[in-house]
Design a protein around this motif. Structure first.
Motif, PDB file in Angstrom:
ATOM      1  N   GLU A   7       0.813  -1.470  -0.014  1.00  0.00           N
ATOM      2  CA  GLU A   7       0.140  -0.129   0.191  1.00  0.00           C
ATOM      3  C   GLU A   7       0.751   1.319  -0.172  1.00  0.00           C
ATOM      4  OE1 GLU A   7      -2.583   2.012   3.193  1.00  0.00           O
ATOM      5  OE2 GLU A   7      -3.544   0.051   2.472  1.00  0.00           O
ATOM      6  N   ASP A   8       1.958   1.201   0.729  1.00  0.00           N
ATOM      7  CA  ASP A   8       2.755   2.222   0.804  1.00  0.00           C
ATOM      8  C   ASP A   8       3.419   2.710  -0.589  1.00  0.00           C
ATOM      9  OD1 ASP A   8       2.652   2.852   3.513  1.00  0.00           O
ATOM     10  OD2 ASP A   8       4.337   1.237   4.073  1.00  0.00           O
ATOM     11  N   VAL A   9       3.929   1.549  -1.284  1.00  0.00           N
ATOM     12  CA  VAL A   9       4.170   1.457  -2.764  1.00  0.00           C
ATOM     13  C   VAL A   9       3.170   2.273  -3.543  1.00  0.00           C
ATOM     14  CG1 VAL A   9       5.062   0.351  -4.469  1.00  0.00           C
ATOM     15  CG2 VAL A   9       5.758  -0.552  -2.591  1.00  0.00           C
ATOM     16  N   ASP A  10       2.069   2.053  -3.440  1.00  0.00           N
ATOM     17  CA  ASP A  10       0.805   2.732  -4.343  1.00  0.00           C
ATOM     18  C   ASP A  10       0.758   4.144  -3.981  1.00  0.00           C
ATOM     19  OD1 ASP A  10       0.437   0.265  -5.519  1.00  0.00           O
ATOM     20  OD2 ASP A  10      -1.260  -0.242  -4.044  1.00  0.00           O
ATOM     21  N   THR A  11       0.998   4.371  -2.591  1.00  0.00           N
ATOM     22  CA  THR A  11       0.959   5.729  -2.110  1.00  0.00           C
ATOM     23  C   THR A  11       2.146   6.730  -2.722  1.00  0.00           C
ATOM     24  OG1 THR A  11      -0.036   5.000   0.108  1.00  0.00           O
ATOM     25  CG2 THR A  11       0.968   7.085  -0.048  1.00  0.00           C
ATOM     26  N   VAL A  12       3.247   6.226  -2.863  1.00  0.00           N
ATOM     27  CA  VAL A  12       4.576   6.692  -3.353  1.00  0.00           C
ATOM     28  C   VAL A  12       4.002   6.946  -4.772  1.00  0.00           C
ATOM     29  CG1 VAL A  12       6.914   6.521  -4.110  1.00  0.00           C
ATOM     30  CG2 VAL A  12       6.020   6.116  -1.636  1.00  0.00           C
ATOM     31  N   LEU A  13       3.695   6.041  -5.721  1.00  0.00           N
ATOM     32  CA  LEU A  13       3.497   6.156  -7.155  1.00  0.00           C
ATOM     33  C   LEU A  13       2.317   7.054  -7.395  1.00  0.00           C
ATOM     34  CD1 LEU A  13       4.041   2.438  -8.140  1.00  0.00           C
ATOM     35  CD2 LEU A  13       5.781   4.440  -8.466  1.00  0.00           C
ATOM     36  N   ASN A  14       1.157   7.137  -6.485  1.00  0.00           N
ATOM     37  CA  ASN A  14       0.178   8.119  -6.580  1.00  0.00           C
ATOM     38  C   ASN A  14       0.428   9.400  -6.338  1.00  0.00           C
ATOM     39  OD1 ASN A  14      -1.519   5.961  -7.490  1.00  0.00           O
ATOM     40  ND2 ASN A  14      -2.226   5.272  -5.556  1.00  0.00           N
ATOM     41  N   LYS A  15       1.578   9.607  -5.598  1.00  0.00           N
ATOM     42  CA  LYS A  15       1.842  10.932  -5.005  1.00  0.00           C
ATOM     43  C   LYS A  15       3.219  11.472  -5.560  1.00  0.00           C
ATOM     44  CE  LYS A  15      -1.050  11.391  -1.332  1.00  0.00           C
ATOM     45  NZ  LYS A  15      -1.986  12.437  -1.135  1.00  0.00           N
ATOM     46  N   GLN A  16       3.637  10.886  -6.811  1.00  0.00           N
ATOM     47  CA  GLN A  16       4.891  11.186  -7.346  1.00  0.00           C
ATOM     48  C   GLN A  16       4.887  12.646  -7.865  1.00  0.00           C
ATOM     49  OE1 GLN A  16       5.539   8.853 -11.014  1.00  0.00           O
ATOM     50  NE2 GLN A  16       7.444  10.104 -11.521  1.00  0.00           N
ATOM     51  N   LYS A  17       3.984  13.234  -8.438  1.00  0.00           N
ATOM     52  CA  LYS A  17       3.848  14.800  -8.723  1.00  0.00           C
ATOM     53  C   LYS A  17       4.310  15.674  -7.368  1.00  0.00           C
ATOM     54  CE  LYS A  17       2.235  18.585 -11.072  1.00  0.00           C
ATOM     55  NZ  LYS A  17       3.508  19.535 -10.502  1.00  0.00           N
ATOM     56  N   GLU A  18       3.689  15.125  -6.048  1.00  0.00           N
ATOM     57  CA  GLU A  18       4.060  15.961  -4.785  1.00  0.00           C
ATOM     58  C   GLU A  18       5.195  15.969  -4.520  1.00  0.00           C
ATOM     59  OE1 GLU A  18       1.899  15.985  -0.434  1.00  0.00           O
ATOM     60  OE2 GLU A  18       0.621  15.142  -2.175  1.00  0.00           O
ATOM     61  N   ILE A  19       5.830  14.509  -4.628  1.00  0.00           N
ATOM     62  CA  ILE A  19       7.284  14.467  -4.331  1.00  0.00           C
ATOM     63  C   ILE A  19       8.232  15.202  -5.213  1.00  0.00           C
ATOM     64  CG2 ILE A  19       8.793  12.566  -4.024  1.00  0.00           C
ATOM     65  CD1 ILE A  19       6.736  10.699  -3.095  1.00  0.00           C
ATOM     66  N   GLU A  20       7.814  15.125  -6.384  1.00  0.00           N
ATOM     67  CA  GLU A  20       8.685  15.617  -7.322  1.00  0.00           C
ATOM     68  C   GLU A  20       8.743  17.196  -6.965  1.00  0.00           C
ATOM     69  OE1 GLU A  20       7.008  14.672 -11.104  1.00  0.00           O
ATOM     70  OE2 GLU A  20       8.608  12.719 -11.082  1.00  0.00           O
ATOM     71  N   ASP A  21       7.632  17.771  -6.662  1.00  0.00           N
ATOM     72  CA  ASP A  21       7.631  19.145  -6.498  1.00  0.00           C
ATOM     73  C   ASP A  21       8.394  19.634  -5.069  1.00  0.00           C
ATOM     74  OD1 ASP A  21       5.872  19.458  -8.519  1.00  0.00           O
ATOM     75  OD2 ASP A  21       3.932  19.600  -7.080  1.00  0.00           O
ATOM     76  N   LYS A  22       8.646  18.717  -4.340  1.00  0.00           N
ATOM     77  CA  LYS A  22       9.498  19.146  -3.374  1.00  0.00           C
ATOM     78  C   LYS A  22      10.876  18.897  -3.566  1.00  0.00           C
ATOM     79  CE  LYS A  22       7.113  17.849   1.142  1.00  0.00           C
ATOM     80  NZ  LYS A  22       7.431  17.349   2.463  1.00  0.00           N
ATOM     81  N   PHE A  23      11.294  18.189  -4.446  1.00  0.00           N
ATOM     82  CA  PHE A  23      12.680  18.106  -5.029  1.00  0.00           C
ATOM     83  C   PHE A  23      12.938  19.476  -5.920  1.00  0.00           C
ATOM     84  CE2 PHE A  23      12.452  14.102  -3.395  1.00  0.00           C
ATOM     85  CZ  PHE A  23      13.717  13.254  -3.516  1.00  0.00           C
ATOM     86  N   LYS A  24      11.792  20.109  -6.301  1.00  0.00           N
ATOM     87  CA  LYS A  24      12.046  21.047  -7.547  1.00  0.00           C
ATOM     88  C   LYS A  24      12.352  22.360  -7.086  1.00  0.00           C
ATOM     89  CE  LYS A  24       9.931  18.588 -11.320  1.00  0.00           C
ATOM     90  NZ  LYS A  24       8.720  18.428 -12.242  1.00  0.00           N
ATOM     91  N   THR A  25      12.270  22.558  -5.421  1.00  0.00           N
ATOM     92  CA  THR A  25      11.993  23.760  -4.777  1.00  0.00           C
ATOM     93  C   THR A  25      13.591  24.454  -4.952  1.00  0.00           C
ATOM     94  OG1 THR A  25      12.810  22.748  -2.749  1.00  0.00           O
ATOM     95  CG2 THR A  25      10.213  22.988  -3.232  1.00  0.00           C
ATOM     96  N   GLY A  26      14.581  23.634  -5.214  1.00  0.00           N
ATOM     97  CA  GLY A  26      15.787  24.281  -5.453  1.00  0.00           C
ATOM     98  C   GLY A  26      16.572  24.120  -4.051  1.00  0.00           C
ATOM     99  N   GLY A  27      15.824  23.706  -3.081  1.00  0.00           N
ATOM    100  CA  GLY A  27      16.594  23.661  -1.609  1.00  0.00           C
ATOM    101  C   GLY A  27      17.539  22.326  -1.833  1.00  0.00           C
ATOM    102  N   PRO A  28      17.597  21.743  -0.415  1.00  0.00           N
ATOM    103  CA  PRO A  28      18.594  20.468  -0.230  1.00  0.00           C
ATOM    104  C   PRO A  28      18.144  19.471  -1.087  1.00  0.00           C
ATOM    105  CG  PRO A  28      17.662  21.456   1.961  1.00  0.00           C
ATOM    106  CD  PRO A  28      17.137  22.218   0.660  1.00  0.00           C
TER     107      PRO A  28
END
Length: 130
Positions: free
Chosen positions: A23-44
């Motif tokens: 279920e956690d795997v599914d959550t991560v795949l379903n929230k890919q855009k949200e996770i990617e957005d955190k990486f695109k902030t230019g921070g750490p």
């Protein structure tokens, strides 16, 4: 100011990896855009954007059955690290500007280090698929 060490990041990742479910795997795949957005902030997390693409690719290929030459523990570590990034309340809450993402970056770095050999094998496999 709260500070996290690499050792704390490793321990947190190991602990969370042991609790990952399908279920956690599914959550991560379903929230890919949200996770990617955190990486695109230019921070750490910004320095890991290319690694993030690879992590999502390996999880997707594992889930769809096209790549199973990786132990579940490595998939669990990836999912645990990405869930950690997704969760705003962790060792250092993400609401604290910049500093709140440092622990997320440490956990991602710990994950990449932990599964380095599996990532190299996957990259080689992926190149042969083209």
């Amino acid at each position: 100011m709260t500070k996290i060490t690499k050792e704390q990041a490793n321990e947190e990742l190991k602990k969370r990896s042991q609790q990952v479910t399908e279920e956690d795997v599914d959550t991560v795949l379903n929230k890919q855009k949200e996770i990617e957005d955190k990486f695109k902030t230019g921070g750490p997390l910004g320095r890991y954007i290319e690694d993030l693409k690879l992590l999502f690719a390996i999880v997707k290929d594992y889930v769809n059955g096209s790549y199973r030459e990786i132990p579940w523990y490595s998939i669990a570590a990836i999912v645990a690290a990405l869930l950690y990034v997704l969760t705003p309340i962790d060792l250092i809450p993400d609401v604290i500007p910049v500093i709140g993402l440092v622990d997320d970056a440490f956990v991602v770095a710990a994950c990449l280090s932990m599964i380095e050999n599996d990532l190299h094998k996957y990259k080689e496999w992926k190149l042969k698929q083209v």
